[in-house]
Design a protein around this motif. Structure first.
Motif, PDB file in Angstrom:
ATOM      1  N   ALA A   1      25.031  38.416  26.733  1.00 40.55           N
ATOM      2  CA  ALA A   1      26.105  38.362  25.738  1.00 40.55           C
ATOM      3  C   ALA A   1      27.068  39.530  25.897  1.00 40.55           C
ATOM      4  O   ALA A   1      28.192  39.486  25.383  1.00 40.55           O
ATOM      5  CB  ALA A   1      25.525  38.346  24.323  1.00 40.55           C
ATOM      6  N   ARG A   2      26.630  40.582  26.603  1.00 41.74           N
ATOM      7  CA  ARG A   2      27.463  41.771  26.796  1.00 41.74           C
ATOM      8  C   ARG A   2      27.754  42.024  28.274  1.00 41.74           C
ATOM      9  O   ARG A   2      28.220  43.093  28.643  1.00 41.74           O
ATOM     10  CB  ARG A   2      26.772  43.000  26.194  1.00 41.74           C
ATOM     11  CG  ARG A   2      26.558  42.891  24.681  1.00 41.74           C
ATOM     12  CD  ARG A   2      25.881  44.139  24.133  1.00 41.74           C
ATOM     13  NE  ARG A   2      25.780  44.091  22.684  1.00 41.74           N
ATOM     14  CZ  ARG A   2      24.802  43.496  22.022  1.00 41.74           C
ATOM     15  NH1 ARG A   2      23.830  42.890  22.696  1.00 41.74           N
ATOM     16  NH2 ARG A   2      24.774  43.490  20.701  1.00 41.74           N
ATOM     17  N   GLY A   3      27.485  41.045  29.111  1.00 40.01           N
ATOM     18  CA  GLY A   3      27.691  41.232  30.541  1.00 40.01           C
ATOM     19  C   GLY A   3      29.157  41.393  30.910  1.00 40.01           C
ATOM     20  O   GLY A   3      30.002  40.617  30.469  1.00 40.01           O
ATOM     21  N   ASP A   4      29.459  42.408  31.714  1.00 43.76           N
ATOM     22  CA  ASP A   4      30.839  42.634  32.141  1.00 43.76           C
ATOM     23  C   ASP A   4      31.099  41.925  33.459  1.00 43.76           C
ATOM     24  O   ASP A   4      30.261  41.175  33.970  1.00 43.76           O
ATOM     25  CB  ASP A   4      31.128  44.136  32.251  1.00 43.76           C
ATOM     26  CG  ASP A   4      30.200  44.844  33.234  1.00 43.76           C
ATOM     27  OD1 ASP A   4      29.503  44.160  34.021  1.00 43.76           O
ATOM     28  OD2 ASP A   4      30.164  46.090  33.213  1.00 43.76           O
ATOM     29  N   GLU A   5      32.280  42.152  34.056  1.00 48.87           N
ATOM     30  CA  GLU A   5      32.639  41.444  35.286  1.00 48.87           C
ATOM     31  C   GLU A   5      31.723  41.824  36.448  1.00 48.87           C
ATOM     32  O   GLU A   5      31.427  40.978  37.298  1.00 48.87           O
ATOM     33  CB  GLU A   5      34.102  41.746  35.636  1.00 48.87           C
ATOM     34  CG  GLU A   5      35.101  41.097  34.677  1.00 48.87           C
ATOM     35  CD  GLU A   5      36.536  41.330  35.103  1.00 48.87           C
ATOM     36  OE1 GLU A   5      36.738  42.039  36.117  1.00 48.87           O
ATOM     37  OE2 GLU A   5      37.443  40.810  34.431  1.00 48.87           O
ATOM     38  N   THR A   6      31.288  43.066  36.490  1.00 45.94           N
ATOM     39  CA  THR A   6      30.384  43.486  37.555  1.00 45.94           C
ATOM     40  C   THR A   6      29.062  42.737  37.458  1.00 45.94           C
ATOM     41  O   THR A   6      28.502  42.290  38.468  1.00 45.94           O
ATOM     42  CB  THR A   6      30.140  44.997  37.488  1.00 45.94           C
ATOM     43  OG1 THR A   6      31.386  45.687  37.644  1.00 45.94           O
ATOM     44  CG2 THR A   6      29.183  45.450  38.582  1.00 45.94           C
TER      45      THR A   6
ATOM     46  N   ARG B   1      27.337  35.326  46.740  1.00 43.67           N
ATOM     47  CA  ARG B   1      25.996  35.836  47.036  1.00 43.67           C
ATOM     48  C   ARG B   1      25.303  36.314  45.751  1.00 43.67           C
ATOM     49  O   ARG B   1      24.954  37.482  45.608  1.00 43.67           O
ATOM     50  CB  ARG B   1      26.032  36.990  48.039  1.00 43.67           C
ATOM     51  CG  ARG B   1      26.491  36.608  49.424  1.00 43.67           C
ATOM     52  CD  ARG B   1      26.290  37.755  50.414  1.00 43.67           C
ATOM     53  NE  ARG B   1      26.903  37.472  51.683  1.00 43.67           N
ATOM     54  CZ  ARG B   1      26.351  36.774  52.671  1.00 43.67           C
ATOM     55  NH1 ARG B   1      25.143  36.270  52.495  1.00 43.67           N
ATOM     56  NH2 ARG B   1      26.987  36.565  53.797  1.00 43.67           N
ATOM     57  N   PRO B   2      25.052  35.413  44.806  1.00 44.41           N
ATOM     58  CA  PRO B   2      24.446  35.834  43.539  1.00 44.41           C
ATOM     59  C   PRO B   2      23.011  36.321  43.724  1.00 44.41           C
ATOM     60  O   PRO B   2      22.278  35.839  44.580  1.00 44.41           O
ATOM     61  CB  PRO B   2      24.487  34.559  42.691  1.00 44.41           C
ATOM     62  CG  PRO B   2      24.454  33.450  43.704  1.00 44.41           C
ATOM     63  CD  PRO B   2      25.279  33.958  44.854  1.00 44.41           C
ATOM     64  N   GLU B   3      22.637  37.276  42.887  1.00 47.04           N
ATOM     65  CA  GLU B   3      21.251  37.736  42.864  1.00 47.04           C
ATOM     66  C   GLU B   3      20.404  36.836  41.975  1.00 47.04           C
ATOM     67  O   GLU B   3      19.196  36.716  42.168  1.00 47.04           O
ATOM     68  CB  GLU B   3      21.200  39.187  42.377  1.00 47.04           C
ATOM     69  CG  GLU B   3      21.897  40.146  43.330  1.00 47.04           C
ATOM     70  CD  GLU B   3      22.138  41.509  42.704  1.00 47.04           C
ATOM     71  OE1 GLU B   3      21.168  42.093  42.182  1.00 47.04           O
ATOM     72  OE2 GLU B   3      23.297  41.974  42.712  1.00 47.04           O
TER      73      GLU B   3
ATOM     74  N   PRO C   1      36.001  42.344  45.295  1.00 45.39           N
ATOM     75  CA  PRO C   1      35.955  43.716  44.754  1.00 45.39           C
ATOM     76  C   PRO C   1      34.560  44.168  44.345  1.00 45.39           C
ATOM     77  O   PRO C   1      34.376  45.353  44.022  1.00 45.39           O
ATOM     78  CB  PRO C   1      36.876  43.632  43.524  1.00 45.39           C
ATOM     79  CG  PRO C   1      37.726  42.432  43.740  1.00 45.39           C
ATOM     80  CD  PRO C   1      36.856  41.473  44.465  1.00 45.39           C
ATOM     81  N   TYR C   2      33.591  43.252  44.341  1.00 52.03           N
ATOM     82  CA  TYR C   2      32.270  43.597  43.819  1.00 52.03           C
ATOM     83  C   TYR C   2      31.209  43.685  44.908  1.00 52.03           C
ATOM     84  O   TYR C   2      30.017  43.617  44.625  1.00 52.03           O
ATOM     85  CB  TYR C   2      31.860  42.568  42.756  1.00 52.03           C
ATOM     86  CG  TYR C   2      32.859  42.497  41.626  1.00 52.03           C
ATOM     87  CD1 TYR C   2      32.893  43.474  40.643  1.00 52.03           C
ATOM     88  CD2 TYR C   2      33.800  41.463  41.582  1.00 52.03           C
ATOM     89  CE1 TYR C   2      33.827  43.433  39.622  1.00 52.03           C
ATOM     90  CE2 TYR C   2      34.733  41.418  40.559  1.00 52.03           C
ATOM     91  CZ  TYR C   2      34.743  42.397  39.589  1.00 52.03           C
ATOM     92  OH  TYR C   2      35.684  42.351  38.584  1.00 52.03           O
ATOM     93  N   SER C   3      31.629  43.865  46.151  1.00 56.60           N
ATOM     94  CA  SER C   3      30.681  44.116  47.230  1.00 56.60           C
ATOM     95  C   SER C   3      29.995  45.456  47.003  1.00 56.60           C
ATOM     96  O   SER C   3      30.567  46.375  46.410  1.00 56.60           O
ATOM     97  CB  SER C   3      31.397  44.132  48.582  1.00 56.60           C
ATOM     98  OG  SER C   3      31.816  42.839  48.947  1.00 56.60           O
ATOM     99  N   THR C   4      28.760  45.543  47.467  1.00 55.29           N
ATOM    100  CA  THR C   4      27.998  46.790  47.351  1.00 55.29           C
ATOM    101  C   THR C   4      27.409  47.134  48.709  1.00 55.29           C
ATOM    102  O   THR C   4      27.548  46.377  49.676  1.00 55.29           O
ATOM    103  CB  THR C   4      26.858  46.641  46.331  1.00 55.29           C
ATOM    104  OG1 THR C   4      25.892  45.702  46.846  1.00 55.29           O
ATOM    105  CG2 THR C   4      27.380  46.150  44.982  1.00 55.29           C
ATOM    106  N   ALA C   5      26.742  48.276  48.777  1.00 53.21           N
ATOM    107  CA  ALA C   5      26.101  48.674  50.032  1.00 53.21           C
ATOM    108  C   ALA C   5      25.012  47.672  50.421  1.00 53.21           C
ATOM    109  O   ALA C   5      24.709  47.498  51.601  1.00 53.21           O
ATOM    110  CB  ALA C   5      25.510  50.069  49.885  1.00 53.21           C
TER     111      ALA C   5
END
Length: 303
Positions: free
Chosen positions: A58-63, A145-147, A96-100
């Protein structure tokens, strides 16, 4: 979870581990879609505690949302878009939300091949068949690529070949990419093939939760024996069919006619459990799959 005076979910307690595939089964109105929508953050719950990837949906942001994939039962029409451009557009939103650890989005052509649409990338979405449209829905759901991936009736409209290819894709996502998957389906065979665990909902409660092989072992313990004696058709449920038949012939001999032994299937047990939950009755002699411990109003997915 309540809608006005109506309670839809009753203390659902569900904990899903990273990389696990869980199938949520139940009749229409059991609360499957409501459960999924709460976990996706699309529906506000009225009580309880929920965490997906350690965050309250309910509080999840775009990241947070970039880490979650969703395949709904249906999408709005995007008929004029070329398929490849449509998928590339959705993929660009994840860049924009790629990570290592995770590179987003997936390569579009590789993804089209993975869902069986490699030859249809130049077509407009409106030119695809129903099954091809459903494959595109799946592609949109995994392009980032969802977790954690939520699949709501994902193979509706698939032909047998497409369903088999989709099953292979789901197992690849879970096994090779450690994707956590929660899917709803009415197809018990599909659930048994895909899922590490099967959770059965009835009247808003979890009535069974276990690995398919565990449920299958319980199913195998019960059989229905049918026979004719003195012109009368008789039926009995038993956990020891071989002994039952032997004793039947020892007692009645050649008077026993038209003998049949039918072992319970997973579908038999599912239907019996749902019926028992909805009517408050027993399970008509079929094996109980083991209700979970006393539920608490909490749910957690791949924390």
């Amino acid at each position: 979870m309540t809608y006005g005076a109506t309670t839809v979910l009753h203390g659902v307690n569900l904990d899903v581990a990273r990389g696990e595939v869980v199938a949520l089964l139940g009749p229409n109105g059991a609360g499957k879609t409501t459960t999924i929508e709460i976990l996706e953050g699309f529906r506000m719950r009225s009580a309880g505690d929920v965490r997906v990837l350690g965050t309250d949906p309910a509080r999840g942001d775009e990241t947070w949302r970039a880490r979650v994939g969703v395949v709904l039962q249906s999408w709005r029409d995007h008929a004029k878009w070329p398929v490849r451009a449509f998928l590339a557009h959705f993929g660009s939103l994840y860049a924009p939300y790629s990570t290592a650890r995770v590179t987003r989005p997936r390569d579009v052509d590789e993804l089209l091949a993975a869902v069986g649409l490699a030859e249809h990338g130049g077509k407009r979405v409106g030119q695809l068949s129903g099954g091809q449209r459903r494959r595109l829905d799946v592609a949109v759901g995994i392009v980032g690529r969802p977790e954690v991936l939520f699949l709501d009736e994902p193979t509706t409209g698939f032909d047998p070949e497409a369903r088999q290819e989709f099953h292979e894709l789901v197992r690849t996502l879970a096994d090779a990419e450690d994707t956590t998957i929660l899917l709803t389906t009415h197809d018990l065979d599909e659930a048994e093939k895909l899922a590490d665990r099967i959770v059965i909902l009835a009247k808003g409660r979890i009535v069974a939760d276990g690995a398919p092989e565990e449920l299958a072992r319980r199913v195998e313990s019960t059989a229905e024996v049918r026979w004719t004696l003195d012109g009368e058709r008789r039926t009995s449920a038993t956990g020891t069919p071989t002994r039952f038949v032997r004793e039947l012939f020892e007692r009645y001999g050649d008077a026993v006619d038209k003998l049949e032994v039918r072992r319970a299937t997973l579908e038999d047990t599912y239907l019996a459990m749902v019926h028992a939950a909805e009517t408050g009755g027993d399970d008509a002699g079929l094996p109980a799959l083991g209700a979970p411990a006393e539920p608490v109003p909490a749910a957690e997915v791949a924390s």
